[in-house]
Design a protein around this motif. Structure first.
Motif, PDB file in Angstrom:
ATOM      1  N   THR A 176      44.872 -56.659  37.361  1.00  0.00           N
ATOM      2  CA  THR A 176      43.241 -58.158  36.906  1.00  0.00           C
ATOM      3  C   THR A 176      42.101 -57.400  37.365  1.00  0.00           C
ATOM      4  OG1 THR A 176      45.415 -59.406  37.248  1.00  0.00           O
ATOM      5  CG2 THR A 176      43.296 -59.989  37.443  1.00  0.00           C
ATOM      6  N   GLN A 362      39.063 -68.493  34.371  1.00  0.00           N
ATOM      7  CA  GLN A 362      40.269 -68.144  34.152  1.00  0.00           C
ATOM      8  C   GLN A 362      41.666 -66.987  35.348  1.00  0.00           C
ATOM      9  OE1 GLN A 362      40.339 -67.233  29.912  1.00  0.00           O
ATOM     10  NE2 GLN A 362      42.632 -66.828  29.722  1.00  0.00           N
ATOM     11  N   ILE A 364      45.679 -66.553  36.198  1.00  0.00           N
ATOM     12  CA  ILE A 364      47.296 -66.750  34.941  1.00  0.00           C
ATOM     13  C   ILE A 364      48.006 -66.507  36.503  1.00  0.00           C
ATOM     14  CG2 ILE A 364      47.306 -64.005  35.028  1.00  0.00           C
ATOM     15  CD1 ILE A 364      48.661 -64.406  32.531  1.00  0.00           C
ATOM     16  N   PRO A 400      48.396 -66.968  26.811  1.00  0.00           N
ATOM     17  CA  PRO A 400      47.360 -65.738  27.392  1.00  0.00           C
ATOM     18  C   PRO A 400      47.086 -64.862  26.235  1.00  0.00           C
ATOM     19  CG  PRO A 400      49.568 -66.340  28.472  1.00  0.00           C
ATOM     20  CD  PRO A 400      48.996 -67.415  27.812  1.00  0.00           C
ATOM     21  N   SER A 418      48.746 -68.722  32.408  1.00  0.00           N
ATOM     22  CA  SER A 418      46.973 -69.368  31.877  1.00  0.00           C
ATOM     23  C   SER A 418      46.526 -70.810  31.993  1.00  0.00           C
ATOM     24  CB  SER A 418      46.822 -68.192  30.789  1.00  0.00           C
ATOM     25  OG  SER A 418      45.421 -68.135  31.206  1.00  0.00           O
ATOM     26  N   GLY A 455      42.817 -63.841  38.410  1.00  0.00           N
ATOM     27  CA  GLY A 455      41.780 -64.145  37.783  1.00  0.00           C
ATOM     28  C   GLY A 455      40.467 -63.590  37.677  1.00  0.00           C
TER      29      GLY A 455
END
Length: 466
Positions: A176, A362, A364, A400, A418, A455
Motif C-alpha cells: 500500500t 479510497q 481498503i 477492489p 474497498s 488507502g
C-alpha cells in the motif's frame, strides 16, 4: 653513524601521525566518493517479531565487513551478562538502544549503510513488535525496496501470516505504501537441519501471502537463509546443495532504481527535530520529491513558518544539495524549534505543501473484529505524521479488483471492503493527492494496536491556509 636527536624523533613521530591521519581522510573521502558514484536505495527489513530480522541483518553486515568481529564479540559478552547467552550478538548491531537490548526487541528504526557491487544502501531495520508499528510505517514510507523475513521453524510462519500477524500486516503496508520491490528471506534454515522440505513448506505459505496483497510472484525471489549461522547472506551456503539461486547480497543487485521525482516541487516530511548546541535547530527526514540546496528559501507546513536552508548533511558528511531519495539532516535559518515538529512537511514557498482539513480517499479494510461505520475515529499514519482522524462519510463501496462502484452510501464496511470515503483529521495535516505526489498520498488507519485500513488520497476537499 649519527644518532638522531630526540627533537628530530619527535618531529618524525608527529609527521607519521599526521601522515596516517591524512591517509585515513583520503581513504574515507575516496570511499565516500565511490559510494556517491553508485545509485542509492533505501532498504527496509520487515517481518514478525522473533523471526530473526535483526540477527539476519547483523550477521549480514559482519560478513560484508561493515561491522567487525570485535564488535560482535563485545555484543556477545554483553548479551551473556543479561542472562540471555550470546543470542543477541548479531541483533544488537541494529538494536542499539539500551531499552531494546534489555527487552530483546526492535523498538525504533535503526539505520546502517552498506554497499553491494551495484548499489549504495541505507538499511532500515523495522520493528516487528505490534506496539512499534508506527515506526515501521515511517520506515516503509521511506523505502525503495524491502526484505520480508519469514521463518522455516515449524509454526512460526503460521503465526506471522495469520490474521493479526505482523508479517501479514507488514506485507500489506509495504504494498500500500508503494514499496514494489520485495525479497522474501526464509530464515532459521539451520533449525530444520537445512531441510528443503521445511523451505518449501514456508515458501508456499509466503507465496500465498505476497500474492494476496498484490505482489507478482515471478518478481519476488524466495531465499533460504540462516541469520544465526550466516548461510546465503553474503556467501553461498554449503549446507543447501538443493538451492541453486542467489544469496541475499546477489539478489540485492537485481533491484532497480526508479526515476527520481526531482522535477516536482520540494517535499520533505520531518521525522525528528534536534537542537544541537552551537548549531541550532536540526530537522531530519527524507527528501520525497524535488531538490534542495544550501541558501534556498523554504516554508514549513502547516505552521507556514518561512526560513532558509543553512546547511545539509547525510551520514555526518556535509553536502551542497539533496534530492528525492536522500535521507538528510539540515540546519535552518529563521525557523524556531516550536515551528517545526515530526509530521510537518518542508517545501518551497512558491509551491507549498498542501494541508488538508478534509479529504476524499479510497481505502481498503484489512482488519476489524466487526465493521466500521461513519464517525469512526482511528489514528491516521501518513508519511511521518500520526493524527487522529474521523471517517466522516462513506460515499461508495468499490470492487477492489475492477474499481467498479458496488453500492452508494454504504452503512458500514467490513474486512476486505474497498470504499471511497471522506476523512477529517482532528487537526490540519500535510497530505497530497496520490495522483500528484504518490509518495505523500498514501496512509494507514490504525486502532486497537492493529492496522484497520490502508488507502490513498483522491482529492483534498477542504484545504487549510495558515
Amino acid at each position: 653513524m649519527l644518532l638522531a636527536k630526540s627533537s628530530d624523533l619527535k618531529l618524525i613521530e608527529k609527521f607519521l601521525i599526521f601522515f596516517q591521519k591524512f591517509i585515513t581522510v583520503i581513504n574515507a573521502l575516496g570511499h565516500a566518493l565511490y559510494m556517491a558514484d553508485k545509485p542509492h536505495l533505501n532498504l527496509i527489513v520487515t517481518g514478525h517479531i522473533d523471526n530473526g530480522k535483526s540477527t539476519t541483518m547483523g550477521h549480514f553486515l559482519m560478513d560484508l565487513g561493515v561491522v567487525d568481529e570485535r564488535t560482535i564479540a563485545s555484543h556477545a559478552s554483553e548479551s551473556e551478562k543479561t542472562g540471555k547467552g550470546d543470542t543477541f550478538k548479531y541483533a544488537w548491531v541494529m538494536d542499539n538502544i539500551k531499552d531494546e537490548r534489555e527487552r530483546g526487541i526492535t523498538i525504533d528504526l535503526a539505520f546502517q549503510k552498506f554497499e553491494s557491487p551495484k548499489y549504495f544502501f541505507t538499511l532500515i531495520d523495522a520493528p516487528g513488535h505490534r506496539d512499534f508499528i508506527k515506526n515501521m510505517i515511517t520506515g516503509a514510507s521511506e523505502a525503495d525496496a524491502a526484505v520480508l523475513v519469514l521463518s522455516a521453524k515449524e509454526g512460526e510462519t503460521d503465526t506471522a501470516i495469520a490474521a493479526g500477524g505482523q508479517a501479514r500486516e507488514h506485507a500489506f503496508l509495504l504494498k500500500t505504501l508503494g514499496v514494489n520491490q520485495l525479497i522474501v528471506a526464509i530464515n532459521k534454515m539451520d533449525d530444520s537441519n537445512y531441510s528443503e522440505e521445511a523451505f518449501k513448506t514456508a515458501k508456499e505459505k509466503g507465496e500465498k501471502l505476497v500474492k494476496s496483497v498484490g505482489y507478482k510472484l515471478e518478481n519476488v525471489p524466495f531465499i533460504p537463509v540462516s541469520g544465526w549461522k550466516g548461510d546465503n547472506l553474503v556467501k553461498k551456503s554449503e549446507n543447501m546443495s538443493w538451492y541453486s539461486g542467489k544469496t541475499l547480497l546477489e539478489a540485492f543487485d537485481d533491484f532497480t532504481v526508479s526515476e527520481k521525482p526531482i522535477g516536482k516541487p520540494l517535499r520533505v516530511p520531518i521525522q525528528d527535530v534536534y537542537t544541537i548546541t552551537g548549531v541550532g535547530t536540526v530537522p531530519v527526514g527524507r527528501v520525497e520529491t524535488g531538490v534542495m540546496k544550501a541558501g534556498d528559501k523554504i516554508v514549513v507546513m502547516p505552521s507556514g513558518a518561512p526560513g532558509e536552508i543553512k546547511s545539509i548533511e547525510t551520514h555526518h558528511t556535509e553536502m551542497p544539495s539533496a534530492e528525492a531519495g536522500d535521507n538528510i539532516g539540515f540546519n535552518l535559518r529563521g525557523v524556531e524549534k516550536k515551528d517545526i515538529k515530526r509530521g510537518d512537511v518542508l517545501g518551497s514557498p512558491d509551491a507549498p505543501p498542501a494541508v488538508a482539513k478534509e479529504f476524499k480517499a479510497q481505502i481498503i479494510v484489512i482488519h476489524h473484529p466487526t465493521a466500521i461505520a461513519p464517525g469512526y475515529t482511528p489514528v491516521m499514519h501518513a508519511h511521518t505524521a500520526q493524527v487522529a482522524a474521523t471517517v466522516t462519510e462513506f460515499l461508495q463501496k468499490i470492487n477492489p479488483a475492477s474499481g467498479a462502484v458496488e453500492e452508494e452510501n454504504p452503512k458500514f464496511l467490513k474486512v476486505g471492503d474497498s470504499a471511497i470515503v471522506k476523512i477529517r483529521p482532528v487537526r490540519p495535516t500535510c497530505i497530497e493527492t496520490f495522483q500528484d505526489f504518490p509518495e505523500m498520498g498514501r496512509f494507514a488507519l490504525r486502532d486497537m494496536g492493529a492496522t484497520i485500513a490502508a488507502g490513498i488520497v483522491k482529492e483534498i476537499t477542504e484545504e487549510y491556509k495558515p
